[in-house]
Enzyme design. Structure first.
Site, mmCIF file in Angstrom:
data_model
loop_
_atom_site.group_PDB
_atom_site.id
_atom_site.type_symbol
_atom_site.label_atom_id
_atom_site.label_comp_id
_atom_site.label_asym_id
_atom_site.label_seq_id
_atom_site.Cartn_x
_atom_site.Cartn_y
_atom_site.Cartn_z
ATOM 1 N N TYR A 1 38.890 26.493 18.638
ATOM 2 C CA TYR A 1 39.189 27.872 18.284
ATOM 3 C C TYR A 1 40.659 28.162 18.577
ATOM 4 C CZ TYR A 1 34.336 28.496 20.197
ATOM 5 O OH TYR A 1 33.012 28.383 20.540
ATOM 6 N N LYS B 1 40.123 34.797 14.990
ATOM 7 C CA LYS B 1 39.945 33.383 15.330
ATOM 8 C C LYS B 1 40.156 32.511 14.105
ATOM 9 C CE LYS B 1 36.335 34.366 18.743
ATOM 10 N NZ LYS B 1 34.893 34.205 19.031
ATOM 11 N N ASP C 1 23.223 34.955 25.446
ATOM 12 C CA ASP C 1 23.053 35.155 24.006
ATOM 13 C C ASP C 1 21.653 35.649 23.647
ATOM 14 O OD1 ASP C 1 25.667 34.466 23.603
ATOM 15 O OD2 ASP C 1 25.247 32.490 22.764
ATOM 16 N N HIS D 1 29.366 36.424 18.901
ATOM 17 C CA HIS D 1 30.257 36.985 19.912
ATOM 18 C C HIS D 1 31.443 37.728 19.310
ATOM 19 C CE1 HIS D 1 28.897 33.238 22.363
ATOM 20 N NE2 HIS D 1 28.049 34.234 22.538
#
Length: 191
Positions: free
Chosen positions: A131, A71, A169, A61
């Site tokens: 995250y 991130k 996905d 992603h």
């Protein structure tokens, strides 16, 4: 804190200094001053957490500009194989990846700059994954490349017959069919 550089500039693994005694352990998981000086100047704005079972694969992603995200990720329970793929047009490492096992035992963290696709595979019975993101999530900016793209050469450490993926996905394009919204620029140290 030990900063481990990888084969891709800007993507780093962070190992905390852990203090253990009879009571358990303690470590500093984030220090803005140290992070700014040693990794990148990033203002994290949002924290997220996911829980997944063995075989779950999430990714690969990213958020499209202007909502791109850097991130800082870690696995606080269980273990995952975490991967960052360079998707910056013109990058000398375009299409290459860095993979690292993150676990509750090694306490490692992984920094993924903007311009990279990110994903992970759960290697333990259950994994709780955290995250830190430097931009807010915008569903209209969602993007991805196929986590099953063999051309990426990623060894996910799980049998593909046991992989559990979301419908979303499963629909991401292969890297060869992908038009990246990111351009390579140096340096990537400051955001």
């Amino acid at each position: 804190m030990n900063i481990i550089k990888t084969d891709i500039e800007g993507v780093v693994i962070i190992e905390p200094r852990i203090f253990k005694d009879a009571r358990g352990y303690f470590f500093e998981s984030y220090n803005k001053q140290v992070f700014d000086e040693e990794v990148a100047k990033v203002d994290f704005l949002q924290d997220n957490e996911s829980c997944s079972t063995y075989g779950v694969m999430r990714g690969l992603h990213f958020q499209r500009p202007p909502f791109a995200q850097a991130k800082l990720v870690r696995c606080v329970k269980g273990s995952v194989l975490d991967v960052a793929v360079d998707i910056r047009k013109g990058s000398p490492t375009y299409g290459q990846h860095v993979a690292v096992e993150l676990s509750e035992d090694n306490h490692r963290q992984f920094f993924i700059p903007r311009g990279f696709a990110h994903g992970f595979a759960v290697l333990s019975d259950i994994a709780i994954f955290q995250y830190k993101c430097d931009n807010y999530y915008h569903p209209e900016a969602d993007g991805g490349i196929s986590i099953l793209d063999a051309s990426l050469g990623i060894n996910w450490k799980i049998d593909s017959s046991q992989a559990i993926l979301s419908e979303k996905d499963l629909k991401h394009p292969l890297l060869k069919d992908f038009d990246s919204p990111f351009e390579f620029r140096m340096p990537i140290k400051d955001y």
